[in-house]
Design a protein around this motif. Structure first.
Motif, PDB file in Angstrom:
ATOM      1  N   ARG A  79       0.636  -0.970  -0.007  1.00  0.00           N
ATOM      2  CA  ARG A  79      -0.076   0.188   0.098  1.00  0.00           C
ATOM      3  C   ARG A  79       0.836   1.341  -0.022  1.00  0.00           C
ATOM      4  NH1 ARG A  79      -4.291  -0.528   4.690  1.00  0.00           N
ATOM      5  NH2 ARG A  79      -5.137   1.471   3.692  1.00  0.00           N
ATOM      6  N   ARG A 126       3.826   4.105  -1.538  1.00  0.00           N
ATOM      7  CA  ARG A 126       4.133   4.762  -2.637  1.00  0.00           C
ATOM      8  C   ARG A 126       5.573   4.525  -3.011  1.00  0.00           C
ATOM      9  NH1 ARG A 126       1.271   9.833  -2.131  1.00  0.00           N
ATOM     10  NH2 ARG A 126      -0.922   8.918  -1.873  1.00  0.00           N
ATOM     11  N   TYR A 127       5.887   4.284  -4.380  1.00  0.00           N
ATOM     12  CA  TYR A 127       7.352   4.446  -4.970  1.00  0.00           C
ATOM     13  C   TYR A 127       7.790   5.592  -5.111  1.00  0.00           C
ATOM     14  CZ  TYR A 127      11.198   2.434  -7.453  1.00  0.00           C
ATOM     15  OH  TYR A 127      12.414   2.218  -8.188  1.00  0.00           O
ATOM     16  N   ALA A 128       8.691   6.242  -4.018  1.00  0.00           N
ATOM     17  CA  ALA A 128       8.706   7.551  -3.893  1.00  0.00           C
ATOM     18  C   ALA A 128      10.200   7.756  -3.193  1.00  0.00           C
ATOM     19  CB  ALA A 128       7.750   8.385  -3.347  1.00  0.00           C
ATOM     20  N   ASP A 160      12.321   9.175  -0.394  1.00  0.00           N
ATOM     21  CA  ASP A 160      11.750   9.521   1.276  1.00  0.00           C
ATOM     22  C   ASP A 160      13.160   9.665   1.812  1.00  0.00           C
ATOM     23  OD1 ASP A 160      10.137  10.350   3.222  1.00  0.00           O
ATOM     24  OD2 ASP A 160       9.501   8.347   3.481  1.00  0.00           O
ATOM     25  N   TYR A 173       9.515   2.034  -1.864  1.00  0.00           N
ATOM     26  CA  TYR A 173       8.402   1.866  -1.472  1.00  0.00           C
ATOM     27  C   TYR A 173       8.235   2.351  -0.059  1.00  0.00           C
ATOM     28  CZ  TYR A 173       6.359   0.011  -5.817  1.00  0.00           C
ATOM     29  OH  TYR A 173       5.973   0.028  -6.728  1.00  0.00           O
ATOM     30  N   HIS A 186       8.762  -2.947  -8.286  1.00  0.00           N
ATOM     31  CA  HIS A 186       8.174  -1.950  -9.301  1.00  0.00           C
ATOM     32  C   HIS A 186       8.169  -2.547 -10.739  1.00  0.00           C
ATOM     33  CE1 HIS A 186       6.684   1.875  -9.938  1.00  0.00           C
ATOM     34  NE2 HIS A 186       7.434   2.096 -11.144  1.00  0.00           N
ATOM     35  N   ASP A 221      -7.270   4.295   4.597  1.00  0.00           N
ATOM     36  CA  ASP A 221      -6.459   5.097   3.685  1.00  0.00           C
ATOM     37  C   ASP A 221      -6.153   6.534   4.462  1.00  0.00           C
ATOM     38  OD1 ASP A 221      -6.732   2.904   2.034  1.00  0.00           O
ATOM     39  OD2 ASP A 221      -8.424   3.827   1.014  1.00  0.00           O
ATOM     40  N   GLN A 241      -2.759   8.229   4.522  1.00  0.00           N
ATOM     41  CA  GLN A 241      -2.501   9.734   3.944  1.00  0.00           C
ATOM     42  C   GLN A 241      -1.586  10.452   4.719  1.00  0.00           C
ATOM     43  OE1 GLN A 241      -3.213  10.478   0.806  1.00  0.00           O
ATOM     44  NE2 GLN A 241      -2.044  12.330   1.345  1.00  0.00           N
ATOM     45  N   PHE A 278       1.698   9.806   3.945  1.00  0.00           N
ATOM     46  CA  PHE A 278       2.230  10.116   2.616  1.00  0.00           C
ATOM     47  C   PHE A 278       2.566  11.569   2.890  1.00  0.00           C
ATOM     48  CE2 PHE A 278      -0.189   6.353   0.993  1.00  0.00           C
ATOM     49  CZ  PHE A 278       0.787   5.653   1.058  1.00  0.00           C
ATOM     50  N   GLN A 308       9.376  15.662  -4.428  1.00  0.00           N
ATOM     51  CA  GLN A 308      10.032  15.040  -5.272  1.00  0.00           C
ATOM     52  C   GLN A 308      10.861  15.790  -6.398  1.00  0.00           C
ATOM     53  OE1 GLN A 308       9.536  11.369  -4.662  1.00  0.00           O
ATOM     54  NE2 GLN A 308       8.935  12.339  -2.728  1.00  0.00           N
TER      55      GLN A 308
END
Ligand code: PLP
Length: 457
Positions: free
Chosen positions: A305, A307-309, A311, A325, A355, A441, A445, A448, A454
């Motif tokens: 669940r 995000r591929y970001a 961080d 992730y 990914h 969720d 959030q 996130f 980014q």
């Protein structure tokens, strides 16, 4: 053919003398660490103030396929390795499955986990560089224990920042580290700027891995002759942990076996990355096509669940940014989550492979994990760590699917360690008071929202 033994140990001579660097065979490299201000990739020497030089090199080197295991590291490995490849005959019988279930058991050392494999390597390189000591963080305590064993062996000082809730709940873990000569500080503490800032913001916080990392990094970079080391997530740690997979593959070859499915629990990804390394190599080179399955807690679901970001690796924002992730560096799992694997992010190598579709992931609830742990303990006589029991859960589920379909698949999973310091969690499970928490969720959030800006694609 002779019956396959319950436990197969390689001989000392058969033990791998090189670690395998999975990045060398990846079609696309994982993204490099970047500077949080400039967003530019960090060259190797920019890491020297944080990591020892040889480890900084291993961190950025995506090309060298094999690294020699230094002889003094091999010597210490031989005190508790090779670890056994076990056949779970009793479990297979109890499940009435045609599947063959193998597990690689890494719990046969005082740290009670696979973490010693990398702790030894990291302490060795620090000593070789002439450093005085190391700093690190520990959550559940296995990493801190492993590193205190390794530092004591090579004659290095060690400062451990231990997540406050674990420090209070697991006093014996702390005592083991102190026995090996480490100094242990509950985190957040007032000994660092990062700790003081977190305490000022939330004086009652019970701490998190992310904030202990901030403190340990600060202590290393502000103390002469010290560097910081980390027990998971980093590329160098996956490299050292490849010993797990290399030994497993060699032992399976001796038995004439090859896994259809390789399963591992995933916190920061180090045992999983190590276990799958040579099998993923076969997959990347088109030699074989095993399924690779990561198992994570439903209460800290980075792969399934996240995000591929890019961080931060820590809550206090003192580290570089890694693309992975992630649930966001501000994410803290629910306080009733007892099963370990609490880190917000995931190894950049595994994140990239996931990914790109080379592996799968599943999330499991902690009561289901402890069902599997207790079943396994009774049948196989090993009391598994809650972390490891995530992999047991998935292995049992896969074996039950084989029962349905009648397929005699070969399953290999990583049994990363023992759970003797987790008896409070076992007690809660046995008393029926253990609860599951699956974040909504909206809760996710909140995590996130703590992701940094980014870089443009
Ligand atoms: C630390 C630990 C894990 C999780 O860490 P990874 O880096 O994801 O492997 C799993 N099992 C045990 C016993 C551990 O100590």
């Amino acid at each position: 053919m002779a019956k396959i033994p319950h436990r197969l140990y390689l001989t000392e001579d058969q033990m791998p003398k090189q670690w395998y660097n999975l990045r060398a065979d990846m079609k696309e490299q994982p993204d490099p660490l970047i500077h949080p201000g400039t967003l530019a990739p960090l060259p190797e020497d920019a890491l020297y103030p944080i990591f020892c030089e040889k480890l900084a090199h291993q961190e950025v080197d995506g090309k060298t396929r094999y690294f020699d295991v230094p002889e003094q590291v091999q010597d210490m490995y031989k005190m508790y390795r090779p670890s056994p490849l076990c056949r779970a005959y009793n479990l297979e019988k109890a499940l009435d499955t045609p599947a063959k279930i193998y597990y690689k058991f890494e719990g046969n050392n005082t740290s009670g986990s696979h973490k010693l494999n990398s702790a030894i390597a990291q302490a060795y390189y620090a000593k070789e560089q002439g450093l005085k000591g190391l700093t690190t963080e520990t959550g559940a305590g296995q990493w801190g224990t492993a590193l205190s064993e390794a530092c004591s062996y090579y004659g290095l000082d060690l400062k451990v920042y231990m997540v406050k809730v674990s420090y209070e709940q697991k006093p014996y873990r702390k005592a083991v580290m102190q026995t090996f000569g480490a100094s242990v500080t509950p985190s957040p503490s007032d000994t660092t700027e990062a700790g003081r800032a977190i305490l000022a913001h939330d004086p009652l916080t019970t701490g998190s891995l992310g904030c202990a990392i901030s403190e340990a990094v600060e202590a290393a970079t502000t103390t002469e002759g010290y560097r910081y080391v980390l027990g998971s997530v980093l590329n160098q740690v996956l490299l050292h942990q490849s010993i797990i997979g290399l030994e497993s593959k060699q032992a399976m070859e001796i038995l004439g076996e090859y896994p259809d499915i390789v399963i591992g629990c995933a916190g920061g990804g180090s045992n999983l990355g190590g276990l799958i390394a040579p099998f993923m190599q076969d997959k990347l080179l088109g030699k074989a096509d095993p399924r690779i399955l990561a198992v994570e807690p439903a209460s800290c679901p980075s792969f399934t669940r996240g995000r591929y970001a890019y961080d931060f690796c820590d809550t206090g924002h003192v580290t570089p940014l890694a693309r992975m992730y992630t649930l966001g560096n501000g994410f803290i799992p629910a306080s009733n989550h007892a099963g370990g694997l609490r880190y917000h992010g995931m190894s950049p190598i595994l994140s990239k492979l996931y990914h790109d579709g080379y592996m799968e992931a599943t999330a499991v609830k902690q009561t289901d994990v402890f069902d599997a742990a207790v079943q396994f303990a009774k049948l196989e006589t090993i009391l598994p760590a809650p972390e490891s029991s995530h992999a047991i859960r998935a292995a049992i589920d896969e074996a039950l699917k084989c029962k349905e379909s009648g397929e005699a698949k070969t399953i290999l999973f990583g049994l990363t360690g023992t759970g003797y310091f987790d008896m409070a969690a076992y007690e809660a499970y046995l008393a029926g008071t253990m609860q599951n928490h699956v974040p909504s969720d909206e809760e996710l959030q909140g995590g996130f929202d703590t992701l940094p800006p980014q870089p443009a694609e």
